[in-house]
Design an enzyme around this catalytic site. Sequence first.
Site, short mmCIF file in Angstrom:
data_model
loop_
_atom_site.label_atom_id
_atom_site.label_comp_id
_atom_site.label_asym_id
_atom_site.label_seq_id
_atom_site.Cartn_x
_atom_site.Cartn_y
_atom_site.Cartn_z
N ASP A 196 5.38 7.05 4.71
CA ASP A 196 6.16 6.04 4.00
C ASP A 196 5.98 4.69 4.68
O ASP A 196 6.09 4.57 5.92
CB ASP A 196 7.64 6.42 3.99
CG ASP A 196 8.43 5.59 2.99
OD1 ASP A 196 8.54 6.02 1.84
OD2 ASP A 196 8.93 4.52 3.38
N ASN A 204 7.62 -6.81 -0.98
CA ASN A 204 7.65 -7.24 -2.38
C ASN A 204 8.58 -8.43 -2.58
O ASN A 204 8.28 -9.37 -3.33
CB ASN A 204 8.10 -6.08 -3.27
CG ASN A 204 6.99 -5.08 -3.53
OD1 ASN A 204 5.81 -5.43 -3.51
ND2 ASN A 204 7.36 -3.83 -3.77
N HIS A 209 4.88 -8.85 -5.93
CA HIS A 209 4.34 -7.51 -6.17
C HIS A 209 2.81 -7.47 -6.08
O HIS A 209 2.24 -6.42 -5.77
CB HIS A 209 4.81 -7.00 -7.54
CG HIS A 209 6.26 -6.63 -7.55
ND1 HIS A 209 6.73 -5.41 -7.12
CD2 HIS A 209 7.37 -7.34 -7.91
CE1 HIS A 209 8.04 -5.35 -7.23
NE2 HIS A 209 8.46 -6.52 -7.71
N ASP A 213 0.99 -4.75 -3.93
CA ASP A 213 -0.08 -3.86 -4.41
C ASP A 213 -1.29 -3.90 -3.47
O ASP A 213 -1.94 -2.88 -3.23
CB ASP A 213 -0.51 -4.25 -5.82
CG ASP A 213 0.51 -3.83 -6.87
OD1 ASP A 213 1.44 -3.07 -6.53
OD2 ASP A 213 0.37 -4.26 -8.03
N GLU A 239 5.80 3.35 -2.29
CA GLU A 239 5.15 3.23 -0.99
C GLU A 239 4.98 4.56 -0.30
O GLU A 239 4.71 4.62 0.91
CB GLU A 239 5.96 2.29 -0.10
CG GLU A 239 7.31 2.82 0.34
CD GLU A 239 8.42 2.56 -0.65
OE1 GLU A 239 9.60 2.53 -0.23
OE2 GLU A 239 8.13 2.40 -1.85
N ARG A 259 -3.24 9.02 14.73
CA ARG A 259 -4.36 8.10 14.52
C ARG A 259 -4.09 7.20 13.32
O ARG A 259 -4.38 5.99 13.34
CB ARG A 259 -5.65 8.87 14.32
CG ARG A 259 -6.90 7.98 14.22
CD ARG A 259 -8.13 8.79 13.86
NE ARG A 259 -8.37 9.84 14.86
CZ ARG A 259 -8.39 11.14 14.60
NH1 ARG A 259 -8.18 11.57 13.35
NH2 ARG A 259 -8.62 12.01 15.54
#
Length: 337
Positions: A196, A204, A209, A213, A239, A259
């Site tokens: 997440d 945003n 937005h 994106d 997300e 990683r």
Amino acid sequence: MLDHLEHVARLTHGRDRDVLDATLADVVLATLQARAVVLWGDEGELLDVRAHARADALPGPVATAGTPSPQRPRLIERPELVQTLQAGATTVISDARGSRILVPLLTETQRRLVLDVALAAAADAQARRVTEGMGRIYVNVINLLDACERDTLTELLNRKSFDDTFYKATRAPDEAVAGVQRRVDGGTHHWLGVIDVDHFKSVNDRFGHLIGDEVLLLMARLLRSTFRHDDRLYRFGGEEFVALVRADDAAAAAVAFERLRTAVERHSFPQVGRVTVSIGYTAVRPFDTPADAFERADRALYQAKAQGRNRVVCFESDVTPQAGQPLQHAGGNVDLF
């Protein structure tokens, strides 16, 4: 002509990728009365082999369809296949046993394959046209499947495809395709991680937005570059991303997810700057359902968020189970933004 139309109907009917690969080989084999048909995939190593007819029809060891073999050759070990991909054009090779038609195939998701057809006689123009035509039909069907199974923004697999691809990826190698027998050695080979993006709502809100994106697109690129080509990567919406990773043990899984966290933390996102992710992951257990594995990984993600974000939490080693405790999704009581 009717036989050819029937073969085309078979090829366009498939919705399962593994079945579609085998159907392509069967159709070409029957249409051209070929000695053997092999579908090779190239993403650094052999992805799929579907060999039919005699096992000695092509040079080197080749496993018949559905028969795993530790000695299966890799595409990059076959110079003629590599040259065909690089040239991007059909190659015809003649030898004492007959001929081979090599047709390069490229899907919209940049999956590169070679359709390899071995004939007992010289390859004429008709055989070449049939092989190329069947290859194009196969690619068109694959592209349609990709359009249904992939996220339109990132081109990662979408949530709708999760259950099916989960079972395919985690099925034991010696599990019968149509049966119920499963390997029960207790070994863990797959790990499911829920990823997440931290404070994504603020990205945003502050930048719009379109920039949001772009962050998601770059996140998908980091996922691809961090994990191996045969790991399954998904965007679940917003997300949230999911990675189904193959690793031999817990240490290897921990290294893989750490990683990714480090790669994101070190990446400079245009206009936004620093972005971090929180990751929760779990071992995929024998007889796990996708929902079971996701629930445990999501609980680990919840803990990663609660402990300050930008960290990796393993369910098995870091989450203390409490009897009767209801699952809280990572979007529950924790302020994600």
